[in-house]
Enzyme design. Sequence first.
Site, short mmCIF file in Angstrom:
data_model
loop_
_atom_site.label_atom_id
_atom_site.label_comp_id
_atom_site.label_asym_id
_atom_site.label_seq_id
_atom_site.Cartn_x
_atom_site.Cartn_y
_atom_site.Cartn_z
N SER A 51 0.85 -1.17 -0.03
CA SER A 51 0.24 -0.11 0.01
C SER A 51 0.81 1.43 -0.01
O SER A 51 0.43 2.35 -0.67
CB SER A 51 -1.12 0.09 1.15
OG SER A 51 -0.09 -0.22 2.32
N ASP A 346 -3.34 8.16 8.33
CA ASP A 346 -4.29 7.18 8.86
C ASP A 346 -3.44 6.11 10.04
O ASP A 346 -2.65 6.70 10.48
CB ASP A 346 -4.81 6.22 7.77
CG ASP A 346 -3.92 5.38 7.14
OD1 ASP A 346 -2.85 5.22 7.32
OD2 ASP A 346 -4.72 4.49 6.02
N HIS A 349 -0.12 4.86 7.31
CA HIS A 349 0.50 5.31 6.20
C HIS A 349 0.77 6.69 6.37
O HIS A 349 0.11 7.61 7.05
CB HIS A 349 -0.34 5.16 4.96
CG HIS A 349 -0.75 3.69 4.65
ND1 HIS A 349 -2.09 3.25 5.07
CD2 HIS A 349 -0.13 2.82 4.13
CE1 HIS A 349 -2.02 2.02 4.53
NE2 HIS A 349 -1.18 1.71 4.04
#
Length: 383
Positions: A51, A346, A349
């Site tokens: 991600s 978040d 990240h």
Amino acid sequence: MTLPNTYSLSHIILFLLFSLLASFLPCNCTSKPKQPNEARQVKGMFVFGSSLVDNGNNNFLQNSMAKADYLPYGIDFPLGPSGRFTNGKNVIDLLGDRLKLPSLIPAFADPSTKGNKIVHGVNYASGASGILDETGIVAGNVINLKQQINNFEEVTLPELEVRLGCKSTELLPHYLFILGTGGNDYSLNYFLSNPIPNNNNVSSLQFFTAKLITSLYNHLKKLYSLGGRRFVVMSINPLGCSPVIQASRPTHEGCRQDLNQAARLFNARLRQLVDVAKSQLPHSNFVFVNSYRIMHKIITHPTSNGFNDARSACCEVAALNEGGNGILCKKDGRTCANRSMHVFFDGLHPTEAVNVIIANKAFASNLTADVYPININHLALLY
């Protein structure tokens, strides 16, 4: 009645002549910059990983819980929510800017990623994926690293060869191959089976890390066999300092050290792999980006690095006791007022502001503690 046959024969002769001439001309992929110091020395980037470098592939996956295709993700990105797990640009976007690539690297899973869109590279990364095939299963459907490389080899590469008129061994040395993966193999794999630190974990952690490095090296050798020659490998970030971990710990305890120890162990082996791979793969060059060190310095001394919050998430995160995973932002949830002052967007990240620092150091730092043995700008100028 002989005219059509004569006409066809003349066209055949002309075709053969043009084909013969073309064989003596250089293909498009080997063209060099007009000026020796021209900033863009690479044609593009092929990106693999999780991600942290996903540009939107998970948007197109069914039954995946690892998606960032909704606000507040992309709140500061020109195109809005795009599947990037941050508020704005990620490291890949920012490196593309520094390399002066003409456009953003498209996501492989997007049906429109074909034709001219693939000429400057493709992004295959998938949120929640890892080096090992089984990593990320808890998040539902993800694209593991093996499949990412298969997608490159079986779909993109044949089309790229036709479009640029080159064999892969001719064109791929002009691209960067960036791999940013490994963190999920610990957080969504190893530590799910070994949640409580104890003395027995030491040997198993060493074994698991060796397994990861061996597997990653095999993937690098696969890309090398296809023609890749310039590689960038990203370290694992400080896993124990992320908001999803900090949320369950008293402030005075700081980062969870067993998670950070695992990250440091992997990163040390990855740095060593750079030297091993270069010595065993002729004409290859590797760059190790120590994003762990870069982020850890920011987290340890946030104020001196321009941040005022290195512990909590900028966006409203759905906690574990609320049916969330403690990582992803709530859909249309609240966000902090000054996102550039937060280290994390978040529960895991980093914000675009942190990504900017990582990308800038990866591209231009002269400190081998940050980027080893050379920076990406140097790597781009080698050919």
